[in-house]
Design an enzyme around this catalytic site. Structure first.
Site, mmCIF file in Angstrom:
data_model
loop_
_atom_site.group_PDB
_atom_site.id
_atom_site.type_symbol
_atom_site.label_atom_id
_atom_site.label_comp_id
_atom_site.label_asym_id
_atom_site.label_seq_id
_atom_site.Cartn_x
_atom_site.Cartn_y
_atom_site.Cartn_z
ATOM 1 N N ARG A 1 3.413 14.741 2.337
ATOM 2 C CA ARG A 1 2.869 13.619 3.111
ATOM 3 C C ARG A 1 3.872 12.473 3.089
ATOM 4 N NH1 ARG A 1 2.753 10.266 -0.800
ATOM 5 N NH2 ARG A 1 2.029 10.854 -2.863
ATOM 6 N N GLN B 1 5.405 7.569 -1.326
ATOM 7 C CA GLN B 1 6.211 7.771 -2.525
ATOM 8 C C GLN B 1 5.356 8.428 -3.616
ATOM 9 O OE1 GLN B 1 9.027 4.478 -3.182
ATOM 10 N NE2 GLN B 1 8.324 3.583 -1.274
ATOM 11 N N TYR C 1 -0.744 8.637 -8.116
ATOM 12 C CA TYR C 1 -1.513 9.345 -9.140
ATOM 13 C C TYR C 1 -2.859 9.756 -8.577
ATOM 14 C CZ TYR C 1 -4.791 9.898 -13.032
ATOM 15 O OH TYR C 1 -5.762 10.378 -13.878
ATOM 16 N N ILE D 1 -2.966 5.292 0.995
ATOM 17 C CA ILE D 1 -3.009 6.075 2.234
ATOM 18 C C ILE D 1 -1.734 6.898 2.310
ATOM 19 C CG2 ILE D 1 -3.030 5.986 4.756
ATOM 20 C CD1 ILE D 1 -4.478 3.292 4.532
ATOM 21 N N GLY D 2 -1.878 8.191 2.559
ATOM 22 C CA GLY D 2 -0.722 9.060 2.763
ATOM 23 C C GLY D 2 -1.129 10.209 3.660
ATOM 24 N N GLY E 1 -4.619 12.147 3.340
ATOM 25 C CA GLY E 1 -5.613 11.145 3.680
ATOM 26 C C GLY E 1 -5.547 9.901 2.820
ATOM 27 N N ILE E 2 -6.655 9.598 2.110
ATOM 28 C CA ILE E 2 -6.753 8.359 1.351
ATOM 29 C C ILE E 2 -7.222 8.651 -0.067
ATOM 30 C CG2 ILE E 2 -7.377 7.134 3.478
ATOM 31 C CD1 ILE E 2 -10.228 6.803 2.177
ATOM 32 N N SER E 3 -7.012 7.691 -0.957
ATOM 33 C CA SER E 3 -7.614 7.745 -2.291
ATOM 34 C C SER E 3 -8.099 6.349 -2.638
ATOM 35 C CB SER E 3 -6.630 8.259 -3.339
ATOM 36 O OG SER E 3 -5.490 7.424 -3.419
ATOM 37 N N CYS F 1 3.718 4.035 -5.559
ATOM 38 C CA CYS F 1 4.184 3.738 -4.200
ATOM 39 C C CYS F 1 5.482 2.940 -4.192
ATOM 40 C CB CYS F 1 3.110 3.012 -3.402
ATOM 41 S SG CYS F 1 1.589 3.964 -3.266
#
Length: 235
Positions: A87, A90, A93, A163-164, A175-177, A193
């Site tokens: 994705r 950078q 976690y 977001i990645g 997606g997202i975390s 990141c």
């Protein structure tokens, strides 16, 4: 520079109101298994053999490296397993207490606009956080959603959501975390990141008592405001 984003000002709904499947994993999912599933699902969506899907899960503790990852930002390479993610972005976690939402949407039906898609993901997170009592912010010079830490007597901002994404033939995945109650010390093994001047936070760290169910409900309400209808599904 901060982006001015009005709550509920943006949407990227499906033009035919087709509901995306909403799936919540009840057990932790390994990263390789998640990647395999997404790869297969993206191909099926492209071929018209499967519906769009949002997959909510938790991972065991691990680090992922996006396509822009700098190896110098992996401070403790032996602390947790490290995976090349494919994705954008950078190092980040993932682990227990963090809600990961993998977003497999057909952007052929939603405008074929990558910037609009990222903006919609930001709006989704901001709406969900607002529902949970948190004022999230986004900035042009750093990805993700941030929270001002005036509560601890300083002016810094901490990151609460990442977001990645990746697109394959206009089908999104990754997606997202969103940090609900993870062990924040686990972020110390990387430069999250690639940003050193800001920290990370969570709903728990902000003094909020929301659990994963509360977070999932807020995410779903916000998703439907931005992206349209969802339907429950199990896998």
């Amino acid at each position: 520079m901060k982006k001015n984003m009005n709550i509920s000002s943006f949407s990227l709904s499906h033009p035919h109101n087709h509901p995306a499947q909403w799936v919540i994993a009840r057990e932790p999912v390994s990263y390789p298994d998640a990647i395999t599933f997404m790869e297969e699902r993206v191909a099926a969506i492209y071929n018209g053999a499967a519906q769009e899907m949002v997959w909510l899960l938790e991972h065991p503790p691990l680090y992922t490296a996006g396509t822009s990852a700098n190896t110098a930002d992996l401070i403790e390479p032996d602390r947790f397993p490290v995976f090349r993610a494919g994705r954008g972005g950078q190092y980040t976690y993932h682990g227990p207490g963090q809600r990961v939402a993998y977003v497999m949407l057909d952007l052929r039906e939603r405008g074929r606009d990558v910037r609009a898609f990222v903006r919609a993901l930001e709006e989704w997170i901001i709406l969900a956080l607002d529902d949970l009592g948190v004022a999230g912010q986004v900035h042009d010079d750093r990805i993700g959603v941030w929270v001002s830490r005036d509560d601890v007597g300083n002016t810094r901002e901490d990151k609460i959501a990442a977001i990645g994404i990746r697109l394959r033939r206009w089908i999104s995945f990754h997606g997202i975390s969103l940090n609900v109650s993870p062990n924040l010390s686990h972020f110390e093994g990387i430069v999250p990141c690639g940003i050193t001047e800001h920290g990370v936070t969570s709903l728990k760290d902000l003094g909020l008592g929301h659990d994963m169910k509360d977070t999932d409900n807020a995410l779903r309400r916000a998703f439907e405001r931005v992206f349209g209808q969802t339907i429950d599904m199990t896998i």
